[in-house]
Every structure is written in structure tokens, then in C-alpha cells.
Design a protein around this motif. Structure first.
Motif, PDB file in Angstrom:
ATOM      1  N   ASP A 370       0.835  -1.195   0.000  1.00 37.05           N
ATOM      2  CA  ASP A 370       0.000   0.000   0.000  1.00 37.05           C
ATOM      3  C   ASP A 370       0.874   1.251   0.000  1.00 37.05           C
ATOM      4  N   LEU A 371       0.936   1.960  -1.126  1.00 35.09           N
ATOM      5  CA  LEU A 371       1.766   3.158  -1.229  1.00 35.09           C
ATOM      6  C   LEU A 371       1.365   4.236  -0.232  1.00 35.09           C
ATOM      7  N   SER A 372       0.105   4.244   0.185  1.00 36.89           N
ATOM      8  CA  SER A 372      -0.338   5.283   1.115  1.00 36.89           C
ATOM      9  C   SER A 372       0.357   5.170   2.470  1.00 36.89           C
ATOM     10  N   ASN A 373       0.951   4.011   2.752  1.00 31.56           N
ATOM     11  CA  ASN A 373       1.682   3.856   4.015  1.00 31.56           C
ATOM     12  C   ASN A 373       2.919   4.749   4.064  1.00 31.56           C
ATOM     13  N   ILE A 374       3.433   5.135   2.902  1.00 34.85           N
ATOM     14  CA  ILE A 374       4.610   6.014   2.883  1.00 34.85           C
ATOM     15  C   ILE A 374       4.247   7.372   3.469  1.00 34.85           C
ATOM     16  N   ALA A 375       3.124   7.938   3.029  1.00 35.77           N
ATOM     17  CA  ALA A 375       2.667   9.207   3.603  1.00 35.77           C
ATOM     18  C   ALA A 375       2.328   9.035   5.080  1.00 35.77           C
ATOM     19  N   ARG A 376       1.833   7.868   5.421  1.00 34.64           N
ATOM     20  CA  ARG A 376       1.513   7.581   6.823  1.00 34.64           C
ATOM     21  C   ARG A 376       2.784   7.611   7.677  1.00 34.64           C
ATOM     22  N   PHE A 377       3.851   6.999   7.169  1.00 31.68           N
ATOM     23  CA  PHE A 377       5.126   7.031   7.894  1.00 31.68           C
ATOM     24  C   PHE A 377       5.684   8.453   7.952  1.00 31.68           C
ATOM     25  N   LYS A 378       5.497   9.205   6.868  1.00 36.67           N
ATOM     26  CA  LYS A 378       5.946  10.602   6.872  1.00 36.67           C
ATOM     27  C   LYS A 378       5.241  11.383   7.976  1.00 36.67           C
ATOM     28  N   ASP A 379       3.949  11.170   8.123  1.00 40.33           N
ATOM     29  CA  ASP A 379       3.189  11.857   9.167  1.00 40.33           C
ATOM     30  C   ASP A 379       3.673  11.471  10.564  1.00 40.33           C
ATOM     31  N   GLU A 380       4.210  10.258  10.694  1.00 38.49           N
ATOM     32  CA  GLU A 380       4.736   9.814  11.986  1.00 38.49           C
ATOM     33  C   GLU A 380       6.103  10.428  12.288  1.00 38.49           C
ATOM     34  N   GLY A 381       6.718  11.051  11.275  1.00 38.76           N
ATOM     35  CA  GLY A 381       8.017  11.688  11.483  1.00 38.76           C
ATOM     36  C   GLY A 381       9.191  10.932  10.902  1.00 38.76           C
ATOM     37  N   VAL A 382       8.935   9.890  10.109  1.00 38.19           N
ATOM     38  CA  VAL A 382      10.013   9.085   9.526  1.00 38.19           C
ATOM     39  C   VAL A 382      10.804   9.923   8.525  1.00 38.19           C
ATOM     40  N   VAL A 383      12.144   9.879   8.639  1.00 39.89           N
ATOM     41  CA  VAL A 383      12.992  10.672   7.743  1.00 39.89           C
ATOM     42  C   VAL A 383      13.626   9.824   6.650  1.00 39.89           C
ATOM     43  N   TYR A 384      13.759   8.509   6.866  1.00 43.18           N
ATOM     44  CA  TYR A 384      14.226   7.639   5.783  1.00 43.18           C
ATOM     45  C   TYR A 384      13.633   6.248   5.923  1.00 43.18           C
ATOM     46  N   ILE A 385      13.566   5.558   4.790  1.00 44.12           N
ATOM     47  CA  ILE A 385      13.138   4.161   4.758  1.00 44.12           C
ATOM     48  C   ILE A 385      14.207   3.363   4.018  1.00 44.12           C
ATOM     49  N   THR A 386      14.707   2.322   4.672  1.00 40.88           N
ATOM     50  CA  THR A 386      15.636   1.394   4.030  1.00 40.88           C
ATOM     51  C   THR A 386      14.818   0.466   3.140  1.00 40.88           C
ATOM     52  N   LEU A 387      15.126   0.421   1.859  1.00 42.66           N
ATOM     53  CA  LEU A 387      14.259  -0.272   0.902  1.00 42.66           C
ATOM     54  C   LEU A 387      14.056  -1.744   1.237  1.00 42.66           C
ATOM     55  N   CYS A 388      15.086  -2.401   1.762  1.00 46.96           N
ATOM     56  CA  CYS A 388      14.969  -3.835   2.059  1.00 46.96           C
ATOM     57  C   CYS A 388      15.886  -4.181   3.218  1.00 46.96           C
ATOM     58  N   HIS A 389      15.831  -5.464   3.621  1.00 45.46           N
ATOM     59  CA  HIS A 389      16.778  -5.943   4.623  1.00 45.46           C
ATOM     60  C   HIS A 389      17.371  -7.240   4.092  1.00 45.46           C
ATOM     61  N   ASN A 390      17.445  -8.260   4.909  1.00 41.70           N
ATOM     62  CA  ASN A 390      18.089  -9.507   4.483  1.00 41.70           C
ATOM     63  C   ASN A 390      17.091 -10.428   3.787  1.00 41.70           C
ATOM     64  N   GLY A 391      16.818 -10.120   2.547  1.00 36.57           N
ATOM     65  CA  GLY A 391      15.886 -10.904   1.750  1.00 36.57           C
ATOM     66  C   GLY A 391      15.139 -10.007   0.781  1.00 36.57           C
ATOM     67  N   ASP A 392      14.874 -10.524  -0.411  1.00 35.19           N
ATOM     68  CA  ASP A 392      14.106  -9.763  -1.393  1.00 35.19           C
ATOM     69  C   ASP A 392      12.712  -9.475  -0.845  1.00 35.19           C
ATOM     70  N   ASN A 393      12.140  -8.342  -1.251  1.00 37.24           N
ATOM     71  CA  ASN A 393      10.763  -8.028  -0.867  1.00 37.24           C
ATOM     72  C   ASN A 393      10.006  -7.521  -2.094  1.00 37.24           C
ATOM     73  N   ASP A 394       8.840  -6.958  -1.890  1.00 37.20           N
ATOM     74  CA  ASP A 394       8.024  -6.502  -3.018  1.00 37.20           C
ATOM     75  C   ASP A 394       8.604  -5.264  -3.697  1.00 37.20           C
ATOM     76  N   ILE A 395       9.606  -4.650  -3.067  1.00 30.99           N
ATOM     77  CA  ILE A 395      10.184  -3.417  -3.594  1.00 30.99           C
ATOM     78  C   ILE A 395      11.422  -3.683  -4.438  1.00 30.99           C
ATOM     79  N   CYS A 396      12.285  -4.592  -3.962  1.00 35.05           N
ATOM     80  CA  CYS A 396      13.587  -4.732  -4.619  1.00 35.05           C
ATOM     81  C   CYS A 396      14.305  -5.999  -4.179  1.00 35.05           C
ATOM     82  N   ASP A 397      15.458  -6.205  -4.796  1.00 34.45           N
ATOM     83  CA  ASP A 397      16.354  -7.295  -4.418  1.00 34.45           C
ATOM     84  C   ASP A 397      17.278  -6.838  -3.297  1.00 34.45           C
ATOM     85  N   SER A 398      17.567  -7.778  -2.411  1.00 29.16           N
ATOM     86  CA  SER A 398      18.453  -7.532  -1.278  1.00 29.16           C
ATOM     87  C   SER A 398      19.848  -8.077  -1.572  1.00 29.16           C
ATOM     88  N   ALA A 399      20.843  -7.526  -0.883  1.00 28.45           N
ATOM     89  CA  ALA A 399      22.210  -8.043  -1.003  1.00 28.45           C
ATOM     90  C   ALA A 399      22.290  -9.501  -0.562  1.00 28.45           C
TER      91      ALA A 399
END
Length: 577
Positions: A370-399
Motif C-alpha cells: 500500500d503506497l499510502s503507508n509512505i505518507a503515513r510514515f511521513k506523518d509519523e516523522g520518519v525521515v528515511y526508509i531502508t528499501l529492504c533488509h536480508n531478503g528480497d521483498n516486493d520493492i527490490c532485491d536484497s544483497a
């Protein structure tokens, strides 16, 4: 000192004295005899001779008073004295143990701990050398003649202290003559300490920490230094130079914004936590205050899980719950900290004498589908989002993924556009190589790596290649050197502060001073020998000053570069092109 008793001339001399530069303040521990705190004059003279300003600390146990004294010091000299009570080392006394003073032991150990927590340079002499080793986790011999089990030289001379009585071999192979007044000695070295001086009979005569400016000697160099001994004077010179450098580091931290761009503290506590106390983590307000650190980014870390609808919704909820728990800290400690959403708010908090906590999300899995969660995180005060962690997700491939998308997914490209629109920085730490390059291609604004190091120095897929580092710099971004030992040195157990500085130097040379910063990854297993918690981050400043970095350089490395990108990304969301 003049022999004249003309008080007017005395006051005239005092009033006309011009202090051109403040000397580093050196706390001098006191001995305790018959209810009196006292210090032998040569300790004071040796400190003054080397360029320090001695501050004699009376023997006391009040931690409020001791803390207040230590807070203003630039170095600590632990002096000689009687035996150390073996009960502090979980040992029973042997018959050869001599006089102990438990009150002095409490005082000495408290002083050392307070100085350790604040990263002060420390020099120990004789008893001070022994109790320094004990305070850092080593052991002692209560009596060398009863416990060494080998022939010994005479270690308790009858000659005057200014006379030398036996020789020691230094680590560099040189042999020097020293005085000697002891029957206790260092036995097992404290962790992270090395021996740099030893007597001909194998008794330890000198130890130093492998990364920090902490060392001790078994002999009495103060008595030799004031009588012209060059080796003894150099020991005090080394100590005072370290204190001057530490004083400079503290002053610089007062002038600039010091920001650690990545900590996982919300992860290590499953429910509520309290960053106003030292509760077991590596990041809290106490450590920030002791280490003169202004701001930290605390992230809601989300482990990669099943990507179906319900687990994705649960990941979003968990991220929001962790962010709420971080924000609750501001309600607990309104006079000590604040949640900062912008660079200006960080500066305002520093001017108010408060610490700043920034919010981040580690793993775009928290966005779900849900792309609307990005604006939701912005409203919470989030300054950055790490695209992924240890494993591929719906956004991108992980190292550490399987290369599902060949970089960004179609949804991932939409995510970056929405992050650009809302003013949230794109963080590519943990991303696969192709993800990094495609993020650079699709982001309208500079990107960050909140906690990544140089692959050329430590060949780990989580680190960034030279090509990636240069590409991020070319786009105006910043890479924050990570202090996770596996990303700093291929031999993880040897990973040290000095290794991290090598990564900083390498990346500055490759990318330029405007594109490098520091992201510790504390509480996410980040730690190195010489830098294990937030209060130890000032040691990086000391090391960089040693290597010639200027205050302007440090201003950029310690937050200026990160805040520049943050300002640029946030301004773009307010004033879209």
C-alpha cells in the motif's frame, strides 16, 4: 615562586598574567591516610611540567560530586598507594597481603569507571597501573614473591624514588632503567589490553589499551620526570598530548551537530523501553550525554517475512508500534530530548541542551503493498526508509536475496517516486548491487546508505563497491560508515575503531569529504574494539583529529552531509518542481 612578601607585587603579577590557551585539566587521584586525602608533590609537578593543569580529587564516595568533577576533566592520572583489596577481584586474601584501604579502592574504582564511561585518557602509576588493569577486567597478584613461582628481581627498592634500580624491556625492544616500589603486580591482562613493558623476571611493567588512550606503568615515572629523565617525561608528554586532543574533540562536539544515522535500539526491547536509563542497550540518553552526541536515528526494524496480505499488514502495524514507542520517550524525558523531523529541529534541540531522536524504518516490507503507508510514515516523522533488509521483498532485491527482480520491482519504482514526493530519504543499505544503481536512476533526489562500508576494504556483499560509492557521490548522496564488525574487517573478532577509520579515510579519498558520514548500527550488532556504544563515538573524533581532519571536515562527517541530503529531500517535497 618569588621570595618577596610584597602582596601588591604579587597581585600585580597575577593580574597581568595572560592565559593564552587553557591547559588540559588532569584529575589526579589522591591517597588516603589517617582520614586525609593527600598527593605526593612529584605527581603534580610532572603534570605541570608536561603542560597539564592538575586537579587533585579528594577521596570521597559521593557519585554526584565525583561525576561533576570528572565531567570537566580532560584526563585522569591514577596515583600510587597501598594494596588493593582482593575481595573486589573475587579472591580471598593470602598471608602476604599487606595494608589495604577499602575506602580508597571504592574511590579509585568509581573514578576509573566514570572516566571510562566518558572516554577520558587515563594514565596509571604503580597501584594506579594495577587497579586500572583490574577495573578493565584483568587480574592481579596479591604478592609477587608468594605467587610468581620463579626467581624475581628486587621490586621494592630502598633507594630514593629518583634513583633507578632495575631494567625493563619495552615493546619496541629498547631497555630502560626504572625505579620500583611494589609487591603486587598485574597478572592476567585486561581484555583489549597489551603489554608494552616487562621486567627481566617476567613481571609486567606496562599495559595499554589497543585502541583507547589508556595505559599504566608499574614504576614511578613522576619521580624520574621531575628530575630530568627523558623517558619518564615522554610518558607524561604522551598522556598530556592525548588529553589535549580529547579536550579538542569535546570542544568540537560542542560546536557541531553530531549525528549517528542508524541505531536499532527499538528492536532489542520487545515491548516498552526507557532510553533515559542504561537498560542494557548501546544507545540511550545517558550514553549520548557522556559521549557528547547530539542526535541518533532510531529505526523500526522489520525482519523480512511472508509477503502475503496479512503478514504485510502485520509488518506495517509492528513498524507503527515501534515508532510510537520511540516517540513515547519524548513524553518521559521532555527536558532531555525531543523527536526531530527536520534539520532545523535538531539544531533547535541542541541549542536548548536536549538530545534529538530521528525516526526511520528499516525494511520497506513495512510499506506492505500500500503506497499510502509512505505518507503515513511521513506523518509519523520518519525521515528515511531502508528499501529492504536480508531478503528480497516486493520493492527490490536484497544483497542477501535471490535476485527476484533484477533490482527494483515495478512497485519499487513507484515507492521511490512516492518517497521523493513525500520527502522521505531513500536508503539503499542492504540492497543488491542492481537495486543501488536503479535507485540512483529512478530517484529525483540524492539517496543515502544509512549504514554501509567499503567493499574494497572488506569484501562483504552488504558493503558498497567503488563504482557504487562514486555513483552515490555523483548524485549528491551520502554513505554512512557502518560499525558492524563483519563489514569492517574480514576477521570479525579483530575489527576495531582503527579499521573503521580506514573505511572513513578510504571513502573520503574516493568520494570526497561531502559524501561520507557515520551510522553505527548499534543495538543491531554494531560494535568494534574501541567503539562499542554511543558514549564511545567521540573516540572516532579523536582518531580523525590525530590524522589531520579539521573541524570543518568533522562537521560534515558527523552530520552535516546527512543533514544536507535530508534538507534537500524534504525541501523538494515542500516545493515540488
Amino acid at each position: 615562586m618569588t621570595s618577596s612578601f610584597d602582596i601588591d607585587e604579587l597581585f600585580k603579577s597575577v593580574d597581568s598574567f595572560l592565559l593564552k590557551e587553557e591547559s588540559p585539566r588532569i584529575g589526579v587521584s589522591a591517597n588516603y591516610r589517617e582520614g586525609q586525602s593527600c598527593v605526593a608533590e612529584p605527581y603534580v609537578q610532572a603534570v605541570v611540567q608536561a603542560g597539564g593543569a592538575p586537579v587533585i580529587i579528594p577521596v570521597m564516595h559521593d557519585l554526584q560530586s565525583l561525576s561533576s568533577v570528572v565531567e570537566d576533566l580532560d584526563g585522569l592520572l591514577m596515583t600510587g598507594g597501598g594494596d588493593i583489596n582482593p575481595l573486589f577481584l573475587k579472591e580471598e586474601p593470602i598471608p602476604a597481603l599487606q595494608d589495604v584501604n577499602t575506602s580508597r579502592d571504592f574511590y579509585d574504582l568509581s573514578l576509573i569507571r566514570l572516566a571510562m564511561n566518558r572516554q577520558l585518557p587515563i594514565m596509571g602509576i604503580c597501584r594506579g597501573h594495577q587497579i586500572l588493569n583490574a577495573a578493565f577486567g584483568g587480574t592481579l597478584m596479591q604478592d609477587i614473591y608468594a605467587q610468581a613461582n620463579r626467581p624475581l628481581v628486587k621490586h621494592s627498592q630502598k633507594m630514593d624514588k629518583k634513583e633507578v634500580s632495575h631494567t625493563v624491556r619495552l615493546k619496541d625492544g629498547r631497555i630502560i632503567a626504572v625505579n620500583s616500589f611494589h609487591h603486587q603486580a598485574v597478572d592476567t591482562l585486561a581484555p583489549e589490553f597489551e603489554e608494552f613493558a616487562v621486567a627481566t623476571d617476567g613481571i609486567n611493567e606496562g599495559v595499554h589499551h589497543v585502541e583507547r588512550d589508556v595505559f599504566g606503568v608499574q614504576w614511578h615515572p613522576e619521580a624520574l620526570a621531575v628530575n630530568g629523565d627523558a623517558e619518564a617525561q615522554e610518558l607524561f608528554g604522551r598522556f598530556i598530548r592525548s588529553a589535549k586532543l580529547f579536550r579538542q574533540a569535546k570542544q568540537i562536539h560542542q560546536h557541531i551537530i553530531t549525528l549517528d544515522s542508524h541505531t536499532d535500539t527499538p528492536m532489542i526491547f520487545p515491548g516498552k523501553f526507557d532510553i533515559g536509563k542504561k537498560e542494557g542497550g548501546k544507545v540511550n540518553l545517558c550514553y549520548m550525554e557522556e559521549g557528547h552526541i547530539d542526535a541518533v536515528c532510531m529505526v523500526a526494524y522489520i525482519p523480512q517475512g511472508n509477503r502475503d496480505k496479512d503478514p504485510s499488514l502485520a509488518a506495517t502495524d509492528y513498524a507503527l508500534e515501534r515508532l510510537a514507542e520511540v516517540k513515547r520517550q519524548e513524553l518521559l524525558y521532555p527536558t532531555r530530548m525531543g523527536i526531530a523531523r527536520t534539520p532545523d529541529e535538531i539544531r533547535q534541540l541542541k541549542r536548548a541542551g536536549k538530545k534529538a531522536v530521528l525516526l526511520g524504518v528499516e525494511n520497506g516490507y513495512a510499506i506492505g503493498k500500500d503506497l499510502s503507508n509512505i505518507a503515513r510514515f511521513k506523518d509519523e516523522g520518519v525521515v528515511y526508509i531502508t528499501l529492504c533488509h536480508n531478503g528480497d521483498n516486493d520493492i527490490c532485491d536484497s544483497a542477501k536475496g535471490k535476485g527476484e527482480w533484477g533490482g527494483l520491482s515495478p512497485f519499487g519504482k513507484e515507492v521511490i517516486r512516492e518517497m521523493n514526493r513525500t520527502g522521505i530519504m531513500v536508503d539503499i543499505s542492504h540492497a543488491a548491487d542492481q537495486t543501488v544503481f536503479q535507485a540512483l536512476e529512478h530517484s529525483e533526489y540524492p539517496i543515502i546508505a544509512s549504514h554501509s562500508s567499503a567493499r574494497a576494504l572488506c569484501n562483504h556483499p552488504r558493503n558498497l563497491s567503488d563504482e557504487q560509492l562514486k555513483a552515490i557521490a555523483l548524485k549528491g548522496g551520502v554513505v554512512q560508515v557502518c560499525l558492524y564488525k563483519g563489514f569492517i574487517n574480514a576477521d570479525e573478532e579483530k575489527a576495531s575503531l582503527s579499521d573503521a577509520v580506514k573505511h572513513i579515510n578510504y571513502m573520503v579519498d574516493l568520494m570526497g569529504i561531502d559524501h561520507v558520514g557515520i551510522g553505527s548500527d548499534f543495538d543491531g550488532d554494531g560494535e568494534l574494539i574501541g567503539c562499542r556504544a554511543t558514549n564511545e563515538l567521540i573516540n572516532i573524533t579523536v582518531k580523525l583529529l590525530e590524522q589531520g581532519y579539521t573541524e570543518a571536515d568533522l562537521c560534515k562527517l558527523w552530520g552535516g552531509n546527512f543533514l544536507r541530503v535530508m534538507q534537500q529531500v524534504q525541501s523538494a517535497s515542500v516545493n515540488p518542481s
